[in-house]
Design a protein around this motif. Structure first.
Motif: not given
Length: 285
Positions: A30-34, A37-44, A58-61
Motif C-alpha cells: 500500500s505504501l509502495k506507490d507513495r 513518488a517520494n523518491m522520484k520527487a527527491e531526484t527531480i 511538495s512533491n506536486a510543486e
C-alpha cells in the motif's frame, strides 16, 4: 488442545508469523506507490537544484516545476548519439537504480551504455553522476551552462560520515566551488577534487573536504568517469555557443542558412526546426 504441548506452541507461533507477515506485506504494498513518488520527487528536486531552478516544497510543486522548465530529456550512448527520449510530460527520469546499472556499463565501456541528459528551457544541461564513496554509493547532478561552464552541482549519498563525507550533500560551500568551473577534456582527468587545495586559478579543480579524503576521492572518480562518458555532448554544447556555428560547416551562426537545418543541432536553444536561416539564432547567440 493442550496449551502446554509442543504442538500448540508450534501452531500458535506459525499463525502469529503468518499474520504479522501478511500485515507487513499489505503495508509495503500500500505504501509502495507513495515511496516511489517520494523518491522520484527527491531526484527531480536534485536535478532542479543543480540547474539553480527553485523547486518548491511538495512533491506536486516539484513535479510541476520540472514539467514547466524542462525543454527535453533524452538518452545518449558513449559516442553522444541520441538513443531515445524520456517522456517529459510524465516527468520520466533515471532513478539511482538506473544510474547504478549504467555505472557498470560506463566502467566496461559497453555499447549498451545509455545515459540521460536533461535540457532546460534556459539551455542548461544537467548530467547525472554515480559512484562509490567510503561507505556506500554516492551520486549527484552537474549542470552545464550554454557557454560550457558549470552552472551548479548537487550530490547525495547512502551512508557517508556526517560532518565529513556527508558534506558533499550538506555543505553549500563545497557545492558552490563548482560554479563557474569548466571541464578540460585535454587532461587525463577533466575535473579534479584536490586534497590540500586546488592550485590557484585552475579552472577545472576545487578543494577537497578536510577529513573526507576517501569520499572526495570517490566523488572525483565518479565525476570523471561520467563526465568523460558525456564528453561528446558537453563538448558539442560548448562549441554550439562559441564562435562556430552549430552546423558541420563551421561557419559562424547567423552567416550560414544551413545552420538550422534538420541535420544540425539547435544553436544555444534558439533555432527552431521551422526556421530556414540563422539570422535570429545569430542575434540571440
Amino acid at each position: 488442545m493442550n496449551t502446554n504441548s509442543n504442538t500448540y506452541t508450534v501452531v500458535y507461533s506459525a499463525i502469529i508469523v503468518i499474520v504479522v507477515a501478511s500485515i507487513l506485506a499489505l503495508a509495503a504494498t500500500s505504501l509502495k506507490d507513495r515511496q516511489v513518488a517520494n523518491m522520484k520527487a527527491e531526484t527531480i528536486s536534485q536535478i532542479l537544484s543543480a540547474a539553480k531552478i527553485p523547486a518548491g516544497e511538495s512533491n506536486a510543486e516539484i513535479i510541476a516545476t520540472y514539467k514547466n522548465e524542462i525543454a527535453e530529456a533524452f538518452k545518449v550512448d558513449l559516442t553522444g548519439k541520441r538513443t531515445g527520449d524520456l517522456d517529459t510530460e510524465d516527468a520520466e527520469i533515471f532513478t539511482t537504480s538506473d544510474l547504478k546499472a549504467q555505472n557498470y556499463n560506463i566502467a566496461d565501456a559497453s555499447e549498451q551504455t545509455t545515459i540521460p541528459v536533461y535540457v532546460f528551457k534556459n539551455g542548461t544541461k544537467v548530467f547525472p553522476i554515480y559512484g562509490a564513496g567510503l561507505w556506500g554509493p554516492i551520486w549527484g547532478y552537474v549542470a552545464v551552462a550554454t557557454d560550457g561552464t558549470i552552472a551548479g552541482a548537487t550530490f547525495d549519498h547512502a551512508s557517508e560520515t556526517p560532518g565529513l563525507g556527508g558534506k558533499i550533500k550538506d555543505d553549500p560551500a563545497f557545492r558552490a566551488q563548482f560554479d563557474g568551473k569548466t571541464f578540460d577534456f585535454t587532461d587525463a582527468a577533466p575535473f579534479a577534487i584536490v586534497k590540500g587545495g586546488a592550485p590557484e586559478g585552475k579552472a577545472n579543480a576545487i578543494d577537497a573536504i578536510t577529513g573526507a579524503t576517501m569520499t572526495c576521492k570517490g566523488l572525483d572518480q565518479a565525476i570523471n568517469a561520467w563526465i568523460k562518458a558525456y564528453a561528446p555532448v558537453i563538448s558539442n554544447a560548448a562549441t554550439q555557443c562559441g564562435s562556430e556555428c552549430c552546423s558541420e560547416s563551421g561557419n559562424e551562426c547567423g552567416m550560414n542558412e544551413e545552420c538550422c537545418n534538420e541535420a544540425a543541432s539547435d544553436c544555444c536553444g534558439n533555432c527552431q526546426e521551422e526556421q530556414t536561416g540563422c539570422g535570429e539564432c545569430g542575434t540571440n547567440n
